[in-house]
Scaffold this motif. Structure first.
Motif, PDB file in Angstrom:
ATOM      1  N   ASP A  52      15.183  30.208  44.313  1.00  0.00           N
ATOM      2  CA  ASP A  52      14.896  29.349  43.165  1.00  0.00           C
ATOM      3  C   ASP A  52      14.649  30.133  41.880  1.00  0.00           C
ATOM      4  OD1 ASP A  52      15.216  27.207  44.829  1.00  0.00           O
ATOM      5  OD2 ASP A  52      13.084  26.931  45.223  1.00  0.00           O
TER       6      ASP A  52
ATOM      7  N   VAL B 160      15.751  15.744  38.577  1.00  0.00           N
ATOM      8  CA  VAL B 160      16.390  16.589  39.591  1.00  0.00           C
ATOM      9  C   VAL B 160      15.509  17.786  39.960  1.00  0.00           C
ATOM     10  CG1 VAL B 160      18.388  18.031  40.120  1.00  0.00           C
ATOM     11  CG2 VAL B 160      18.693  15.866  38.917  1.00  0.00           C
ATOM     12  N   ALA B 161      14.850  18.373  38.965  1.00  0.00           N
ATOM     13  CA  ALA B 161      14.019  19.552  39.267  1.00  0.00           C
ATOM     14  C   ALA B 161      12.837  19.177  40.166  1.00  0.00           C
ATOM     15  CB  ALA B 161      13.507  20.180  37.975  1.00  0.00           C
ATOM     16  N   GLY B 163      12.917  16.619  42.139  1.00  0.00           N
ATOM     17  CA  GLY B 163      13.580  16.322  43.410  1.00  0.00           C
ATOM     18  C   GLY B 163      13.816  17.570  44.233  1.00  0.00           C
ATOM     19  N   GLU B 164      14.160  18.646  43.557  1.00  0.00           N
ATOM     20  CA  GLU B 164      14.412  19.892  44.280  1.00  0.00           C
ATOM     21  C   GLU B 164      13.138  20.374  44.981  1.00  0.00           C
ATOM     22  OE1 GLU B 164      15.932  23.130  41.960  1.00  0.00           O
ATOM     23  OE2 GLU B 164      16.467  24.265  43.765  1.00  0.00           O
ATOM     24  N   ALA B 167      12.379  17.978  47.802  1.00  0.00           N
ATOM     25  CA  ALA B 167      13.384  18.106  48.867  1.00  0.00           C
ATOM     26  C   ALA B 167      13.070  19.252  49.805  1.00  0.00           C
ATOM     27  CB  ALA B 167      14.760  18.303  48.253  1.00  0.00           C
ATOM     28  N   GLN B 176      20.414  21.649  54.552  1.00  0.00           N
ATOM     29  CA  GLN B 176      20.979  21.510  53.213  1.00  0.00           C
ATOM     30  C   GLN B 176      22.492  21.308  53.241  1.00  0.00           C
ATOM     31  OE1 GLN B 176      19.411  23.842  50.174  1.00  0.00           O
ATOM     32  NE2 GLN B 176      21.284  24.030  48.998  1.00  0.00           N
ATOM     33  N   ALA B 225      13.881  10.834  42.295  1.00  0.00           N
ATOM     34  CA  ALA B 225      14.081  12.277  42.076  1.00  0.00           C
ATOM     35  C   ALA B 225      14.798  12.907  43.263  1.00  0.00           C
ATOM     36  CB  ALA B 225      12.733  12.962  41.850  1.00  0.00           C
ATOM     37  N   TYR B 229      18.571  14.557  43.375  1.00  0.00           N
ATOM     38  CA  TYR B 229      18.785  15.937  43.813  1.00  0.00           C
ATOM     39  C   TYR B 229      19.823  16.008  44.933  1.00  0.00           C
ATOM     40  CZ  TYR B 229      18.082  20.344  46.200  1.00  0.00           C
ATOM     41  OH  TYR B 229      18.292  21.548  46.821  1.00  0.00           O
ATOM     42  N   LEU B 233      24.112  17.885  45.856  1.00  0.00           N
ATOM     43  CA  LEU B 233      23.828  19.136  46.562  1.00  0.00           C
ATOM     44  C   LEU B 233      25.112  19.727  47.136  1.00  0.00           C
ATOM     45  CD1 LEU B 233      21.352  20.776  47.253  1.00  0.00           C
ATOM     46  CD2 LEU B 233      21.143  19.470  49.360  1.00  0.00           C
TER      47      LEU B 233
END
Lengths: 421, 234
Positions: A52, B160-161, B163-164, B167, B176, B225, B229, B233
């Motif tokens: 990340d 999205v961030a 969500g990341e 996740a 993934q 979110a 994400y 992917l």
């Protein structure tokens, strides 16, 4: 023990300062994160920070083993449901695809002033943030007559790999109608359902190869994880085979004699043919050497997994004392993601979100008879606190139990891919 | 003409599936019922679109992994590149054991053991393949919505961030890359499907206890979110 218990000055404000601490990238270049221990906590943390931060953080992973054998699923190896080879994982992907500097060496100490980790092979590694995820060590003398020199005769089999192979070999070598004994550990310990899944798997194996054999369990605890589920399963699948001796009947009063293969319960000595001694546990030694323990474990700030004693060090998994989460591979993996986010937030401008934790532990009782227990958690000031949870019920259908077992296989594939890439 | 023996004989002998009419393969009506197991992810019929899985119009004779606009697993792309064409034989093998034919497929389905059931559902699908004249003006496959969500909930634009980060909790079990080795893929689901599924768990309409617990602590924004994400992917 060179580095223990000193320089705690100024650590009182750790918790509150942590997330708002300004970014202090080292003048020499990228900020450096060192991770000690390549298991469910450490490998996950290293991978998430490297992945990340997209190269903005230099990540070093220190792990003595070139192949990591998971402790989770080692019971399924004993029961014959997994091959040991399938439980081994290498670090090649973390090095090649994630740019992690993987160092196969023992970390022997931490100099918290100089912010370096000493290696058994010589030299030291500097860090801006250190993550310690060393798992457990055993407390010698917690079972009278047992210390780690006895683990070749009476294995604990509570770290993955060789010890599990040794225990299985000893079970296979038992004479017909022989006796297997387990000394179960006191709380808190790694993998709360683990000893009882192990009993189930040993019973499964013996039922196949040595059906008149007996199993004795000496347990210092009145209750254990998934107790009703295991007891139901033992009655259904292994009737008459397992003798569980709780503290009311002397299960806490145990001595072992590795020289004569005797287990003494409540003053009564029994000659056994295989003995699995799971002693009381404490945090992996490096945490104690770094002066970060209180009692047997290392207290942490729930929101970030930072040591309560050193804001530059995060402690994950079994070694940490955090509140409500059980010591499990899943918990360590979950905590690693929270710590990875906190570390990235401190060392780069990455966004930081409220910590969420979760855990689920699957156990296999017999072929296609899987059960599970799980919970979600959040960080409070005081501890990681349970939010919600569930547990399998007694009397579930065969179909559901089979689905639960199959789900556990999916979880194993998922978490190992989450750890090792 | 509808027993398993006939069916497997037919599979062995007839390679050119396009030479067969639907009603020679199996019971189309029963196949329509059985398609209910597929319709959570796949649409077929006049207005069929890609959803969690690709639409199945014209599946017979099509190369694997070849519908524009659907993001396939690496496994299906590889099989398509290697020349896998969907016909009666290959489809039958695929729905008998998806991961045996295409390792790494994201299709979360354990397979149909019963040869007659496979034949029936393929007979149903066969009616939506071949030449356009062969595609009747059927009603689009109904996809009953599990929960009625207010439009504003479905309209939330997921962060999205965030969500990341959220996740990462999912990925302890859900891989993934979408590999399904006992726990289904949630990668590349359309946003609405993802959001509806999570709300169905949150309201305990879907039965799985782990998912009920995980969804139960997520806000509408957090579900959005996650959906945002997982949608894109790789």
């Amino acid at each position: 023990m060179t580095f223990n218990r000193r320089t705690f000055i100024g650590t009182a404000a750790v918790g509150t300062a942590a997330l708002s601490a300004p970014l202090l990238a080292t003048a020499q270049g990228k900020p450096r994160v060192v991770v000690v221990g390549g298991g469910a906590g450490g490998a996950t943390a290293a991978r998430y920070i490297a992945k990340d931060s997209e190269g903005a953080i230099d990540v070093t992973l220190i792990e003595p083993s070139r192949a990591y054998y998971t402790c989770f699923f080692s019971n399924l190896y004993i029961g014959g449901f997994q091959e040991m080879d399938d439980l081994g994982h290498g670090y090649g992907t973390l090095a090649a695809d994630y740019g992690i500097n993987v160092v196969h060496d023992w970390a022997t100490g931490v100099d918290r002033d100089a912010k370096t980790v000493a290696l058994a092979g010589g030299g030291s590694v500097p860090y801006d943030r250190l993550i310690l995820s060393p798992g457990i060590d055993f407390i010698d003398g917690s079972v009278a007559g047992w210390d780690q020199s006895a683990q070749g005769v009476m294995p604990h089999a509570y770290k993955g790999g060789t010890q599990a192979e040794l225990l299985k070999a000893q079970i296979m070598a038992m004479p017909e109608g022989g006796t297997f004994a387990m000394v179960a550990p006191p709380n808190p310990y790694r993998c709360p359902p683990g000893p009882y899944e192990r009993i189930s798997m040993v019973a499964h194996l013996l039922k196949e190869v040595n059906p008149t054999a007996k199993i004795i369990v000496a347990d210092p605890k009145e209750k254990f994880s998934k107790m009703a589920l295991f007891q139901e399963g033992w009655n259904d699948h292994y009737a008459g085979m397992i003798d569980w001796i709780g503290p009311d009947f002397g299960g806490a009063d145990v001595e072992v004699r590795p020289g004569t293969m005797e287990v003494v319960i409540d003053g009564e000595a029994t000659k056994v043919d295989a003995a699995n001694v799971i002693p009381a546990m404490k945090a992996g030694l490096i945490v104690e050497r770094a002066g970060l323990t209180e009692g047997n474990w290392a207290p942490v700030v729930p929101a970030t997994m930072q040591s309560r004693m050193d804001e530059n060090i995060h402690i994950l998994g079994d070694a940490s004392s955090q509140g409500d989460m059980p010591k499990s591979g899943y918990s360590a993996n979950s905590q690693a993601k929270v710590a990875a986010m906190a570390v990235r937030g401190a060392l780069t401008d990455a966004r930081v979100f409220p910590a969420k934790f979760s855990n689920t532990c699957w156990s296999l009782i017999d072929t296609n008879d899987g059960v599970k227990v799980g919970a979600t958690y959040e960080a409070t000031e005081e501890k990681i606190a349970k939010v919600d949870g569930f547990i399998s019920e007694t009397g579930e259908s065969d179909e559901l139990r089979k689905a639960t077992y199959e789900e556990s296989l999916g979880w194993y594939a998922g978490i190992t891919s989450d750890m090792f890439g | 003409m509808r027993n398993a023996t006939r069916s497997s004989l037919a599979l062995a002998v007839i390679f050119a599936a396009s030479a067969l009419c639907a009603d020679e393969i199996g019971d189309v009506e029963n196949g329509a019922d059985l398609f209910g197991y597929c319709s959570g992810c796949h649409e077929v019929g006049a207005d069929a679109e890609n959803g969690i899985g690709p639409h199945l119009n014209g599946i017979f004779g099509r190369a694997a992994g070849s519908i524009d606009g659907y993001f396939y697993s690496d496994g299906l792309n590889r099989m398509g590149a290697d020349g896998l064409i969907w016909d009666l034989t290959t489809l039958d093998a695929y729905i008998e054991n998806p991961r045996a034919l295409v390792s790494g497929t994201r299709m979360s389905f354990d397979g149909w053991e019963d040869a007659q059931e496979r034949a029936d559902v393929l007979a149903y699908l066969r009616a939506y393949s071949d030449n356009p004249a062969n595609i009747p003006e059927a009603e689009p496959t109904a996809r009953p919505s599990e929960v009625e969500l207010p439009p504003e909930v479905l309209a939330i634009q997921g962060d999205v961030a965030y969500g990341e980060y959220l996740a990462s909790d999912c990925k302890t079990c859900h891989q993934q890359d979408g590999s399904d080795e006992g726990i289904p893929s949630i990668t590349r689901w359309p946003v609405d499907d993802f959001v509806v599924a999570m709300h169905a768990y949150k309201r305990k309409l879907r039965p799985h206890p782990v998912m009920q617990m995980q969804a139960g602590r997520l806000s509408d924004e957090e579900i959005a979110a996650l959906a945002a994400y997982f949608k894109d992917l790789d």
